[in-house]
Write an enzyme that holds these catalytic residues in place. Structure first.
Site, PDB file in Angstrom:
ATOM      1  N   ASN A  15       0.943  -1.271   0.032  1.00  0.00           N
ATOM      2  CA  ASN A  15      -0.076  -0.046  -0.019  1.00  0.00           C
ATOM      3  C   ASN A  15       0.996   1.317   0.007  1.00  0.00           C
ATOM      4  OD1 ASN A  15      -1.189   2.182   1.980  1.00  0.00           O
ATOM      5  ND2 ASN A  15      -3.172   1.096   0.944  1.00  0.00           N
ATOM      6  N   SER A  16       0.773   2.189  -1.171  1.00  0.00           N
ATOM      7  CA  SER A  16       1.897   2.993  -1.225  1.00  0.00           C
ATOM      8  C   SER A  16       1.972   4.101  -0.233  1.00  0.00           C
ATOM      9  CB  SER A  16       1.884   3.697  -2.639  1.00  0.00           C
ATOM     10  OG  SER A  16       1.765   2.655  -3.819  1.00  0.00           O
ATOM     11  N   GLN A  17       3.088   4.808  -0.071  1.00  0.00           N
ATOM     12  CA  GLN A  17       3.418   5.863   0.541  1.00  0.00           C
ATOM     13  C   GLN A  17       2.381   7.129   0.339  1.00  0.00           C
ATOM     14  OE1 GLN A  17       6.978   7.756  -0.271  1.00  0.00           O
ATOM     15  NE2 GLN A  17       7.027   9.177   1.628  1.00  0.00           N
TER      16      GLN A  17
END
Length: 216
Positions: free
Chosen positions: A69-71
C-alpha cells in the site's frame, strides 16, 4: 478490552488524518477533492489489522505477495499529476489493496467509472472486499489480462501504481484525447498528456521507488 482496542484504532485514525492535513499544508495535496478523498477513503480500511500502527506513517505498508500500500505522499503527488475530474473514466493498473481505486472513485462520483486491475488473484479479492466497505458502485476491480490495461477501451485518465521496466506504448492508444497517463518507469514517474490532436507531451519526476509491474 474492546474499549482499549477501539481507542487505539481511533488514535491511529486521528494520526492518519493529521498526516493528510500536513500533506495539504506542505502543498503536496493541492486539490480540495483529492484532500477530501484522502479523509473519506481512510487508509486503515485498506491494510491488514496487524499494520494498523503504520497507517499514519508516510511510508509504504506491505500487503502481501511482494506488493505494498503506497506511501501517502507519493499517492498524493501522483493523483495531483493525474488531475482526475468528476465523471471521468479511469483505469487504475496495479490497484493492490484497492486504496487508489477507492480514492479515484470518490473523486469521479457516481457518474464516473473506475476499473482497478491487478495480476494477483488474492489482491483482486482483497481490493474488492475493501472497496465494498464503501458505497462505490462506480468502482470495479478485475483480474488483469495478458495484455496491459484494457486494449479495447479508452480512458480519460490512466494511473499505474507499479514500475514498468520500459514504457508500455500500448497504453497510449487507451488514452482519450485530452487524457493524462501517470506511470512509473524504473525510478522515474512519467506524466503523459495527449491533446485533442493526439499530440503527446511528457513530464518526468525522478527519485522514486516502486514495486515492479508484474508481467511488463
Amino acid at each position: 478490552m474492546f474499549t482499549i482496542i477501539q481507542n487505539v484504532t481511533l488514535y491511529y485514525m486521528d494520526a492518519y488524518e493529521s498526516l493528510i492535513f500536513q500533506l495539504r499544508d506542505d502543498d503536496i495535496i493541492k486539490s480540495t477533492v483529492i484532500f477530501e478523498a484522502f479523509l473519506t477513503m481512510h487508509r486503515c480500511h485498506f491494510v491488514a489489522n496487524a499494520d494498523e500502527s503504520s497507517i499514519a506513517l508516510d511510508c509504504p505498508i506491505p500487503i502481501g505477495f511482494g506488493q505494498t500500500n503506497s506511501q501517502p505522499r507519493t499517492v498524493a503527488m501522483m493523483l495531483e499529476w493525474l488531475s482526475p475530474q468528476p465523471n471521468d473514466q479511469i483505469l487504475d493498473i496495479g490497484c493492490g489493496s484497492g486504496w487508489t481505486s477507492a480514492l479515484l472513485g470518490h473523486i469521479v462520483g457516481e457518474r464516473g467509472h473506475i476499473i482497478g486491475l491487478d495480476r494477483i488473484p488474492e489482491l483482486v479479492a482483497l481490493a474488492s472486499r475493501n472497496v465494498s466497505k464503501f458505497n462505490l458502485p462506480q468502482v470495479h476491480i478485475d483480474l488483469a489480462g495478458q495484455a496491459i490495461g484494457q486494449p479495447h477501451q479508452t480512458f480519460d485518465r490512466i494511473l499505474v501504481s507499479a514500475a514498468a521496466e520500459t514504457f508500455p506504448q500500448a497504453l497510449l492508444s487507451q488514452l482519450k484525447p485530452n487524457g493524462i497517463l501517470v506511470i512509473p518507469v524504473k525510478n522515474t514517474i512519467f506524466r503523459i498528456q495527449k491533446d485533442d490532436q493526439h499530440h503527446i507531451t511528457e513530464d518526468r519526476f525522478e527519485g522514486f521507488r516502486f514495486v515492479p509491474l508484474i508481467g511488463f
